[in-house]
Design a protein around this motif. Structure first.
Motif, PDB file in Angstrom:
ATOM      1  N   PRO A 243       0.792  -1.232   0.000  1.00 22.36           N
ATOM      2  CA  PRO A 243       0.000   0.000   0.000  1.00 22.36           C
ATOM      3  C   PRO A 243       0.821   1.276   0.000  1.00 22.36           C
ATOM      4  O   PRO A 243       0.363   2.317  -0.464  1.00 22.36           O
ATOM      5  CB  PRO A 243      -0.817  -0.115   1.291  1.00 22.36           C
ATOM      6  N   ARG A 244       2.032   1.239   0.560  1.00 19.29           N
ATOM      7  CA  ARG A 244       2.867   2.435   0.625  1.00 19.29           C
ATOM      8  C   ARG A 244       4.322   2.031   0.779  1.00 19.29           C
ATOM      9  O   ARG A 244       4.640   0.944   1.268  1.00 19.29           O
ATOM     10  CB  ARG A 244       2.442   3.344   1.770  1.00 19.29           C
ATOM     11  N   TYR A 245       5.190   2.922   0.371  1.00 22.88           N
ATOM     12  CA  TYR A 245       6.623   2.690   0.520  1.00 22.88           C
ATOM     13  C   TYR A 245       7.329   4.035   0.456  1.00 22.88           C
ATOM     14  O   TYR A 245       6.699   5.077   0.189  1.00 22.88           O
ATOM     15  CB  TYR A 245       7.140   1.759  -0.583  1.00 22.88           C
ATOM     16  N   ALA A 246       8.616   4.046   0.672  1.00 19.78           N
ATOM     17  CA  ALA A 246       9.433   5.249   0.465  1.00 19.78           C
ATOM     18  C   ALA A 246      10.777   4.803  -0.100  1.00 19.78           C
ATOM     19  O   ALA A 246      11.199   3.663   0.106  1.00 19.78           O
ATOM     20  CB  ALA A 246       9.618   6.023   1.776  1.00 19.78           C
ATOM     21  N   LYS A 252      21.457  13.923  -5.871  1.00 16.18           N
ATOM     22  CA  LYS A 252      21.090  14.375  -7.206  1.00 16.18           C
ATOM     23  C   LYS A 252      19.640  14.033  -7.552  1.00 16.18           C
ATOM     24  O   LYS A 252      19.221  14.176  -8.697  1.00 16.18           O
ATOM     25  CB  LYS A 252      22.025  13.749  -8.244  1.00 16.18           C
ATOM     26  N   GLY A 253      18.890  13.557  -6.571  1.00 14.67           N
ATOM     27  CA  GLY A 253      17.500  13.241  -6.822  1.00 14.67           C
ATOM     28  C   GLY A 253      17.275  11.931  -7.532  1.00 14.67           C
ATOM     29  O   GLY A 253      16.204  11.698  -8.092  1.00 14.67           O
ATOM     30  N   VAL A 254      18.264  11.052  -7.494  1.00 16.28           N
ATOM     31  CA  VAL A 254      18.189   9.758  -8.173  1.00 16.28           C
ATOM     32  C   VAL A 254      17.943   8.667  -7.140  1.00 16.28           C
ATOM     33  O   VAL A 254      18.515   8.691  -6.042  1.00 16.28           O
ATOM     34  CB  VAL A 254      19.500   9.470  -8.943  1.00 16.28           C
ATOM     35  N   LYS A 255      17.089   7.692  -7.486  1.00 11.08           N
ATOM     36  CA  LYS A 255      16.864   6.552  -6.602  1.00 11.08           C
ATOM     37  C   LYS A 255      18.041   5.587  -6.729  1.00 11.08           C
ATOM     38  O   LYS A 255      18.278   5.024  -7.799  1.00 11.08           O
ATOM     39  CB  LYS A 255      15.584   5.813  -6.986  1.00 11.08           C
ATOM     40  N   PRO A 256      18.817   5.378  -5.665  1.00 11.24           N
ATOM     41  CA  PRO A 256      19.960   4.469  -5.750  1.00 11.24           C
ATOM     42  C   PRO A 256      19.518   3.014  -5.760  1.00 11.24           C
ATOM     43  O   PRO A 256      18.736   2.584  -4.919  1.00 11.24           O
ATOM     44  CB  PRO A 256      20.774   4.793  -4.486  1.00 11.24           C
ATOM     45  N   GLY A 257      20.015   2.251  -6.728  1.00 13.22           N
ATOM     46  CA  GLY A 257      19.568   0.869  -6.884  1.00 13.22           C
ATOM     47  C   GLY A 257      20.015  -0.074  -5.792  1.00 13.22           C
ATOM     48  O   GLY A 257      19.491  -1.191  -5.693  1.00 13.22           O
ATOM     49  N   GLY A 258      20.952   0.353  -4.950  1.00 11.90           N
ATOM     50  CA  GLY A 258      21.490  -0.545  -3.936  1.00 11.90           C
ATOM     51  C   GLY A 258      21.114  -0.232  -2.515  1.00 11.90           C
ATOM     52  O   GLY A 258      21.549  -0.912  -1.579  1.00 11.90           O
ATOM     53  N   ARG A 259      20.298   0.785  -2.298  1.00 14.76           N
ATOM     54  CA  ARG A 259      19.965   1.175  -0.931  1.00 14.76           C
ATOM     55  C   ARG A 259      18.764   2.108  -0.949  1.00 14.76           C
ATOM     56  O   ARG A 259      18.307   2.543  -2.005  1.00 14.76           O
ATOM     57  CB  ARG A 259      21.150   1.885  -0.265  1.00 14.76           C
ATOM     58  N   GLY A 260      18.228   2.400   0.246  1.00 17.15           N
ATOM     59  CA  GLY A 260      17.293   3.488   0.387  1.00 17.15           C
ATOM     60  C   GLY A 260      15.819   3.153   0.457  1.00 17.15           C
ATOM     61  O   GLY A 260      15.009   4.019   0.767  1.00 17.15           O
ATOM     62  N   LEU A 261      15.413   1.897   0.202  1.00 13.58           N
ATOM     63  CA  LEU A 261      13.995   1.556   0.265  1.00 13.58           C
ATOM     64  C   LEU A 261      13.511   1.457   1.713  1.00 13.58           C
ATOM     65  O   LEU A 261      14.256   1.018   2.595  1.00 13.58           O
ATOM     66  CB  LEU A 261      13.722   0.229  -0.428  1.00 13.58           C
ATOM     67  N   LEU A 262      12.262   1.839   1.937  1.00 13.92           N
ATOM     68  CA  LEU A 262      11.593   1.651   3.220  1.00 13.92           C
ATOM     69  C   LEU A 262      10.266   0.963   2.947  1.00 13.92           C
ATOM     70  O   LEU A 262       9.496   1.388   2.075  1.00 13.92           O
ATOM     71  CB  LEU A 262      11.361   2.978   3.931  1.00 13.92           C
TER      72      LEU A 262
END
Length: 372
Positions: A243-246, A252-262
């Motif tokens: 239902p939701r994530y972050a 630089k405003g880029v989603k890093p492919g190796g980290r950062g998901l919640l």
């Protein structure tokens, strides 16, 4: 099924909420609402007593008390057996709808998106060279060998790039604004492609290279003709009923492919169940069965002594078919095919604290609780 001791580095923040979330940099990570109401427990994870699923409910009850009294650093602990949620614990003030920083487990979600891209025909095969998607790999100043690195090489962490481990964990621990950390963040395509390659023709396994994961996310965005977050939302999270994530941006405003998901604990567990079911979710195929199998099969050997093999962004445990995704700081997604079981752990270590070895949870409680 004894779990090897893992050295854990405390890099992750605590107190992450479900609407507005503090980032590593101290900024705010807005949660993305994917539409619809939050599914009920029975809709997303049918619940069951542990005993009905062949587990000792009394022993797991003891675990709950120990967690409550002696392990306040555990943000969430979930056990899914035979497709049913048999144990769910959250730290003080937290609940099922709170998001948790998952650190390097993000890599396994990125790798799963590769499987999604194969299923949808956005990618055709894993031996495609990265230069087919990243013409920057063939630019002047880039080692000519880089253009021939394949998608499979990135997935198996055998791209051949020299990975400088020095200070990297400190950068994760203290934040990328720390002096000397600029070379790691932001995840720059130019930096990722222009790193030196090992002189050996045999590519060695370098499992901490988050730049490989970021290159995969760049390839996915190019192949899908959109940004990687949109691919993740539409083709993985929404089909899984998330239902939701972050997802934390780099500077630089880029989603890093190796980290950062919640993600919520229940949604982290869904990734494990997807692989348990060979790429199917509720009867619908999200990733090819052969890709799911290859992902959790040894593609390279890691001689650290903690795990013996590495698949496609998954660790393989010695002497078993168990596989794991984990992050320094105590975040863990563990899958036990023979037991038909998924275990999720997230923690709330502050950067000023030393992470504990939490393998006692499995060794003293969850594993002994399995009766049949």
């Amino acid at each position: 099924m004894k779990i090897s001791r893992t050295i854990l580095i405390a890099i992750l923040l605590s107190g992450l909420g479900s609407v507005s979330l503090p980032a590593v940099s101290g900024a705010t990570i807005p949660a993305v609402e994917l539409g619809g109401q939050v599914p009920s427990l029975e809709e997303e994870w049918p619940s069951s007593s542990p005993d009905a699923q062949g587990m000792d409910g009394a022993l797991l009850g003891q675990l709950r008390e120990v967690l409550r009294e002696d392990a306040p650093h555990i943000r969430s602990l979930l056990v899914v057996r035979h497709g049913r949620l048999v144990f769910e614990h959250y730290g003080k003030g937290l609940g099922a709808d709170d998001l948790h920083e998952i650190g390097a487990i993000t890599q396994s979600f990125t790798a799963t998106l590769v499987g999604v891209a194969l299923e949808k025909g956005l990618l055709h095969q894993l031996d495609q060279p990265i230069s087919e998607f990243l013409p920057e790999a063939a630019e002047t100043g880039v080692d000519p060998r880089v253009r021939n690195i394949t998608i499979a090489d990135l997935l198996a962490m055998k791209s051949g790039f020299v990975w400088t481990q020095e200070n990297w964990e400190d950068c994760l621990f203290y934040g990328f604004a720390k002096e000397g950390c600029g070379k790691y963040e932001p995840e720059s395509l130019d930096y990722a492609l222009r790193r030196p390659l090992t002189p050996s023709p045999k590519r060695e396994l370098v499992t901490n290279d988050i730049m490989n994961s970021h290159l995969l996310s760049e390839i996915l965005a190019r192949a899908g003709k959109t940004d990687v977050a949109s691919l993740l939302e539409t083709n993985l999270l929404q089909p899984l009923g998330v239902p939701r994530y972050a997802w934390e941006d780099n500077s630089k405003g880029v989603k890093p492919g190796g980290r950062g998901l919640l993600l919520r604990g229940r949604d982290i567990a869904k990734l494990g169940k997807l692989y348990l079911d060979h790429g199917l979710w509720c009867g619908k195929r999200l990733i090819p069965a052969d890709y799911a199998k290859a992902s959790t099969t040894e593609q390279g050997f890691e001689s650290s002594g903690y795990f013996t093999g590495y698949g496609y962004h998954w660790w393989i445990l010695s002497g078993s078919d168990n596989f794991f995704s984990w992050s320094p700081g105590g975040q863990s997604l563990a899958v036990y095919p023979a037991q038909d079981m998924v275990v999720v752990t997230t923690t709330s270590y502050h950067r000023t604290q030393t992470a504990r070895d939490d393998t006692w949870i499995m060794n003293d409680f969850i594993t002994p609780a399995i009766r049949q």
